[in-house]
Design a protein around this motif. Structure first.
Motif, mmCIF file in Angstrom:
data_model
loop_
_atom_site.group_PDB
_atom_site.id
_atom_site.type_symbol
_atom_site.label_atom_id
_atom_site.label_comp_id
_atom_site.label_asym_id
_atom_site.label_seq_id
_atom_site.Cartn_x
_atom_site.Cartn_y
_atom_site.Cartn_z
ATOM 1 N N PRO A 1 60.825 34.154 -52.553
ATOM 2 C CA PRO A 1 60.324 34.056 -53.926
ATOM 3 C C PRO A 1 60.157 35.434 -54.560
ATOM 4 O O PRO A 1 59.779 36.405 -53.902
ATOM 5 C CB PRO A 1 58.976 33.351 -53.756
ATOM 6 C CG PRO A 1 58.553 33.684 -52.359
ATOM 7 C CD PRO A 1 59.813 33.759 -51.551
ATOM 8 N N ILE A 2 60.462 35.474 -55.862
ATOM 9 C CA ILE A 2 60.131 36.636 -56.688
ATOM 10 C C ILE A 2 58.977 36.188 -57.576
ATOM 11 O O ILE A 2 59.135 35.288 -58.402
ATOM 12 C CB ILE A 2 61.314 37.085 -57.549
ATOM 13 C CG1 ILE A 2 62.524 37.428 -56.676
ATOM 14 C CG2 ILE A 2 60.926 38.287 -58.405
ATOM 15 C CD1 ILE A 2 63.787 37.699 -57.477
ATOM 16 N N THR A 3 57.814 36.790 -57.388
ATOM 17 C CA THR A 3 56.628 36.370 -58.129
ATOM 18 C C THR A 3 56.349 37.345 -59.265
ATOM 19 O O THR A 3 56.627 38.540 -59.175
ATOM 20 C CB THR A 3 55.406 36.284 -57.210
ATOM 21 O OG1 THR A 3 55.193 37.558 -56.587
ATOM 22 C CG2 THR A 3 55.624 35.242 -56.130
ATOM 23 N N GLY A 4 55.809 36.789 -60.357
ATOM 24 C CA GLY A 4 55.484 37.603 -61.521
ATOM 25 C C GLY A 4 54.002 37.521 -61.841
ATOM 26 O O GLY A 4 53.370 36.477 -61.662
ATOM 27 N N SER A 5 53.437 38.616 -62.297
ATOM 28 C CA SER A 5 52.063 38.652 -62.783
ATOM 29 C C SER A 5 52.009 39.560 -64.002
ATOM 30 O O SER A 5 53.014 40.179 -64.378
ATOM 31 C CB SER A 5 51.104 39.128 -61.687
ATOM 32 O OG SER A 5 51.465 40.417 -61.244
ATOM 33 N N LEU A 6 50.851 39.659 -64.627
ATOM 34 C CA LEU A 6 50.735 40.271 -65.939
ATOM 35 C C LEU A 6 51.178 41.721 -65.983
ATOM 36 O O LEU A 6 51.892 42.134 -66.899
ATOM 37 C CB LEU A 6 49.290 40.148 -66.429
ATOM 38 C CG LEU A 6 49.035 40.535 -67.880
ATOM 39 C CD1 LEU A 6 49.811 39.630 -68.815
ATOM 40 C CD2 LEU A 6 47.538 40.456 -68.180
ATOM 41 N N GLY A 7 50.790 42.512 -65.006
ATOM 42 C CA GLY A 7 51.110 43.936 -65.056
ATOM 43 C C GLY A 7 50.572 44.555 -66.337
ATOM 44 O O GLY A 7 49.408 44.371 -66.699
ATOM 45 N N THR A 8 51.425 45.260 -67.068
ATOM 46 C CA THR A 8 51.024 45.850 -68.353
ATOM 47 C C THR A 8 51.529 45.027 -69.530
ATOM 48 O O THR A 8 51.454 45.463 -70.676
ATOM 49 C CB THR A 8 51.570 47.282 -68.469
ATOM 50 O OG1 THR A 8 53.009 47.249 -68.399
ATOM 51 C CG2 THR A 8 51.041 48.169 -67.356
ATOM 52 N N LEU A 9 52.017 43.828 -69.261
ATOM 53 C CA LEU A 9 52.645 43.012 -70.287
ATOM 54 C C LEU A 9 51.613 42.473 -71.277
ATOM 55 O O LEU A 9 50.534 42.028 -70.889
ATOM 56 C CB LEU A 9 53.375 41.841 -69.622
ATOM 57 C CG LEU A 9 54.287 40.992 -70.507
ATOM 58 C CD1 LEU A 9 55.476 41.816 -70.976
ATOM 59 C CD2 LEU A 9 54.776 39.771 -69.722
ATOM 60 N N SER A 10 51.956 42.487 -72.559
ATOM 61 C CA SER A 10 51.103 41.881 -73.584
ATOM 62 C C SER A 10 51.954 41.456 -74.770
ATOM 63 O O SER A 10 53.026 42.009 -75.014
ATOM 64 C CB SER A 10 50.009 42.857 -74.050
ATOM 65 O OG SER A 10 50.592 43.987 -74.691
ATOM 66 N N ALA A 11 51.472 40.442 -75.485
ATOM 67 C CA ALA A 11 52.131 39.956 -76.703
ATOM 68 C C ALA A 11 51.038 39.373 -77.586
ATOM 69 O O ALA A 11 50.357 38.416 -77.192
ATOM 70 C CB ALA A 11 53.193 38.916 -76.377
ATOM 71 N N ALA A 12 50.862 39.945 -78.766
ATOM 72 C CA ALA A 12 49.698 39.636 -79.596
ATOM 73 C C ALA A 12 49.567 38.157 -79.926
ATOM 74 O O ALA A 12 48.470 37.619 -79.988
ATOM 75 C CB ALA A 12 49.754 40.454 -80.880
ATOM 76 N N ASN A 13 50.664 37.470 -80.163
ATOM 77 C CA ASN A 13 50.604 36.089 -80.663
ATOM 78 C C ASN A 13 50.955 35.051 -79.598
ATOM 79 O O ASN A 13 51.249 33.905 -79.941
ATOM 80 C CB ASN A 13 51.541 35.939 -81.857
ATOM 81 C CG ASN A 13 51.065 36.738 -83.054
ATOM 82 O OD1 ASN A 13 49.908 36.665 -83.427
ATOM 83 N ND2 ASN A 13 51.955 37.511 -83.652
ATOM 84 N N TYR A 14 50.893 35.450 -78.331
ATOM 85 C CA TYR A 14 51.333 34.556 -77.267
ATOM 86 C C TYR A 14 50.370 34.597 -76.080
ATOM 87 O O TYR A 14 49.750 35.617 -75.792
ATOM 88 C CB TYR A 14 52.727 34.953 -76.777
ATOM 89 C CG TYR A 14 53.808 34.804 -77.819
ATOM 90 C CD1 TYR A 14 54.481 33.593 -77.976
ATOM 91 C CD2 TYR A 14 54.138 35.853 -78.664
ATOM 92 C CE1 TYR A 14 55.471 33.449 -78.941
ATOM 93 C CE2 TYR A 14 55.121 35.718 -79.635
ATOM 94 C CZ TYR A 14 55.780 34.517 -79.763
ATOM 95 O OH TYR A 14 56.755 34.374 -80.719
ATOM 96 N N THR A 15 50.272 33.455 -75.425
ATOM 97 C CA THR A 15 49.694 33.407 -74.096
ATOM 98 C C THR A 15 50.856 33.390 -73.112
ATOM 99 O O THR A 15 51.899 32.794 -73.379
ATOM 100 C CB THR A 15 48.826 32.158 -73.895
ATOM 101 O OG1 THR A 15 49.617 30.973 -74.153
ATOM 102 C CG2 THR A 15 47.637 32.169 -74.847
ATOM 103 N N LEU A 16 50.671 34.037 -71.981
ATOM 104 C CA LEU A 16 51.768 34.260 -71.049
ATOM 105 C C LEU A 16 51.573 33.434 -69.786
ATOM 106 O O LEU A 16 50.488 33.393 -69.212
ATOM 107 C CB LEU A 16 51.861 35.746 -70.686
ATOM 108 C CG LEU A 16 52.000 36.708 -71.885
ATOM 109 C CD1 LEU A 16 51.925 38.150 -71.423
ATOM 110 C CD2 LEU A 16 53.303 36.459 -72.623
ATOM 111 N N SER A 17 52.617 32.773 -69.369
ATOM 112 C CA SER A 17 52.624 32.075 -68.083
ATOM 113 C C SER A 17 53.853 32.527 -67.310
ATOM 114 O O SER A 17 54.871 32.903 -67.896
ATOM 115 C CB SER A 17 52.626 30.553 -68.273
ATOM 116 O OG SER A 17 53.780 30.137 -68.984
#
Length: 365
Positions: free
Chosen positions: A239-255
């Motif tokens: 598996p390649i797993t993803g997490s938030l890290g430094t990611l951001s987007a003002a108008n979105y919630t991230l999954s």
């Protein structure tokens, strides 16, 4: 000679005419009118007689100017009222019903961020109960497109229709508020592949769920992507797993959705060793050699043996040499390798033929 007889004088009530004035009113859905003044004409001198009582009604409930008001149930009062009779009953006049102020209120409807300022509202008003009205509007817009709580909405082009709409004045624009909640943005770890023994490729992600007009430019930073696979990991899926890290987007919630790193088998070359033998001899035991091992693997990483064969036999002639030694999988297997086979050669050399001179004898001389 005269004889005199008394007669009788009958005095009948005088006729008087009544009149009224009625007060203007604001539309209230009813026909009731208010009598503001009452007066008589035709009374004699200073006789004590006046017009009193009565109720008044407009001819219908609708707003308008100089509307007919009819008063009925009027009567005479005063000490001299017995000397008079009212000639007009009911009595009419005119008054105005002015339109009522209709307050149209807008209630904003929450929405999920869609990249636009378009809003939706529901309208309500303070109409008189039972009146038939329909409220509508041309457009409604948030002050900007971005997600937020309690955001202002401007509603334009409000109008009313229906059979009772003429009885109201109303506001043509109004405001409301509602929430724009962030949209869901899916961060997918991209599937990758590598060969057993090679280093991991660069891990990347892709995004799904952008609103119209948005793309990856609205995202800042980068997700943290990782895998348990290493250079020495066996062939298989990781598996390649993803997490938030430094990611951001003002108008979105991230999954985050995991990807897969596929470790493919390395290619191992299996070469049939070339050998030689003399003509007429039996074939030697064939062997193979291997090239392409990684991670310090040796032939101990292999199971079984390749199938090595040739069409040459004891009687095969030298002039047909060399003969191919064909290599195939046989029982050979390996968890981390796939195989490529290279044929070898069987060289048949000439056999050694001994030519012996026959021994003879003779007499001396």
């Amino acid at each position: 000679i005269f004889a005199f007889m008394n007669g009788a004088l009958s005095v009948t009530p005088a006729s008087v005419t009544g009149s009224i004035t009625a007060g203007d009113k604001v539309y209230d859905g009813g026909i009731t009118a208010t009598i503001t003044t009452r007066s008589l004409s035709g009374a004699v001198g200073s006789d004590a007689v006046s017009l009193s009582g009565g109720t008044a009604s407009f001819d219908n409930k609708n707003a308008g100017t100089a509307k007919t008001v009819t008063a009925s149930g009027l009567s005479l009062s005063g000490a001299d009222m017995g000397n008079y009779v009212l000639s007009t009953n009911p009595v009419t006049t005119t008054a105005n019903i002015t339109p009522a102020a209709l307050v149209v209120s807008a209630t904003g409807q929450n929405k999920v961020y869609d990249g636009t300022t378009t809003a939706a509202v529901s309208l309500s008003d303070n109409r008189i109960s039972g009146d038939v009205l329909t409220d509508s509007y041309v457009s409604a817009d948030f002050d900007d497109k971005n997600a937020g709580m309690g955001k202002a909405i401007t509603v334009n082009g409000i109008s009313i229709s229906g059979i009772d709409s003429g009885n109201y004045t109303f506001n043509t624009s109004t405001g409301a508020s509602a929430n724009i909640t962030p949209a869901a943005l899916t961060v997918n770890a991209d599937n990758k592949s590598k060969t057993y023994g090679a280093g991991n490729p660069a891990l990347t992600a892709s995004y799904h769920g952008f609103a119209a007009g948005d793309d990856s430019s609205v995202v800042s930073g980068s997700p943290d992507l990782s895998t348990s696979a290493t250079e020495s990991s066996a062939a298989g899926s990781y598996p390649i797993t993803g997490s938030l890290g430094t990611l951001s987007a003002a108008n979105y919630t991230l999954s985050f959705v995991d990807g897969t790193l596929s470790v493919n088998k390395a290619n191992l070359t299996v070469s049939a060793d070339s050998v030689s033998r003399g003509y007429g001899q039996t074939n030697p035991v064939f062997t193979a050699s291997y090239s392409g091992f990684v991670n310090n693997d040796t032939s101990s990483a292999l199971n079984g043996n390749p199938d090595l064969s040739t069409g040459a036999d004891t009687n095969s002639a030298v002039d047909g040499s060399p003969y191919p030694i064909n290599a195939s999988a046989g029982t050979l297997s390996a968890a981390n390798y796939s195989f490529a086979f290279v044929d070898g050669q069987l060289t048949v050399t000439q056999a050694v033929l001994t030519v012996s001179a026959d021994s003879l004898s003779k007499l001396y001389g």
